[in-house]
Design an enzyme around this catalytic site. Sequence first.
Site, mmCIF file in Angstrom:
data_model
loop_
_atom_site.group_PDB
_atom_site.id
_atom_site.type_symbol
_atom_site.label_atom_id
_atom_site.label_comp_id
_atom_site.label_asym_id
_atom_site.label_seq_id
_atom_site.Cartn_x
_atom_site.Cartn_y
_atom_site.Cartn_z
ATOM 1 N N LYS A 225 -13.744 19.094 -20.982
ATOM 2 C CA LYS A 225 -12.558 18.252 -21.493
ATOM 3 C C LYS A 225 -12.687 17.335 -22.700
ATOM 4 C CE LYS A 225 -9.013 20.470 -18.560
ATOM 5 N NZ LYS A 225 -7.963 20.292 -17.673
ATOM 6 N N ARG A 265 -12.630 22.991 -11.086
ATOM 7 C CA ARG A 265 -12.720 24.334 -11.791
ATOM 8 C C ARG A 265 -13.580 23.820 -12.793
ATOM 9 N NH1 ARG A 265 -9.678 25.686 -16.457
ATOM 10 N NH2 ARG A 265 -9.223 27.726 -16.540
#
Length: 325
Positions: A225, A265
């Site tokens: 991210k 995740r």
Amino acid sequence: MSKQSGRGQVAGLPEWDRCAVMGVVNVTPDSFSDGGRWFDTTAAIKHGLDLVAEGADLVDVGGESTRPGATRVDEAEELRRVVPVVRGLASEGVAISVDTMRASVAEQALAAGAALVNDVSGGLADPAMIPVVAQAGAPFVVMHWRGFLAGGNVKGVYDDVVTEVVDELHARVAAVLDGGIAPDRIVVDPGLGFSKGAEHDLALLAALDRLHALGHPLLVAASRKRFLGRVLAGPEGAPPPARERDAATAAVSALAAHAGAWAVRVHEVRATADAVRVARAIEGARTPEHGAEHNAEAARAENNTARDKDTTEDNPEAAHPEATP
């Protein structure tokens, strides 16, 4: 929440004695990290099986990009992308999560063999989602969400991001419970990168204990991210591409596992699978005496903080002795 190494377990899913690893299969042409690589059904199924071989415990299959500014796909196209992949992986015995904001996709994916619904909106995008999941008796991920990532909503505004995310997740979990989903089938996710800047994501990762206090297993989804890119770039540099953030992702995975996350995740599984296993081995090496000593030290620190607070409240001048004439 049942306990296993302090991280909890989710009814309806296998039990692991460590932080679980959820591998990502994006059946999309436009995901921020790997859009288009697994868009073909056969390629997506093969990729999911490869992730399991590399150490994934679950595979999260999604057919709609949630990156900032992404255009929503229609229902028929999302179903076309997701359901055959879920069915193919389920036929191989893979534990599958379906990443969707649509109740119809969740329903058909569960019928095809998915075991968990991972809705980044926490059921807010589709009012039919909670009834569908409750009726199926499936586990459900409640993520912190402030709406679709478009315009000014890409980066949210917070006075105290940890308190606000915890409070908003608490309210959302209460709504999900009211909708009929059992408490032992709820997972919470702080929603890193969703209406949050790098400083918000880092603050949330530093306060995972506050999220644990919600009383449900915790999913951490930091993989590749933007905030990792900002950290790696430094104050003057350019963020590396998403696929060059996997080592940083594994570092977050190890820290999250150590902090008691139920699952992480990730896109690249092997490094994170190693990281969570090392974290578990270190956790297992802690002696009972060391654990008791650690707890005693924490209790002493808490008592000292409370005592200092009481002293300051009773004698305001103690907090600012330089102001005493």
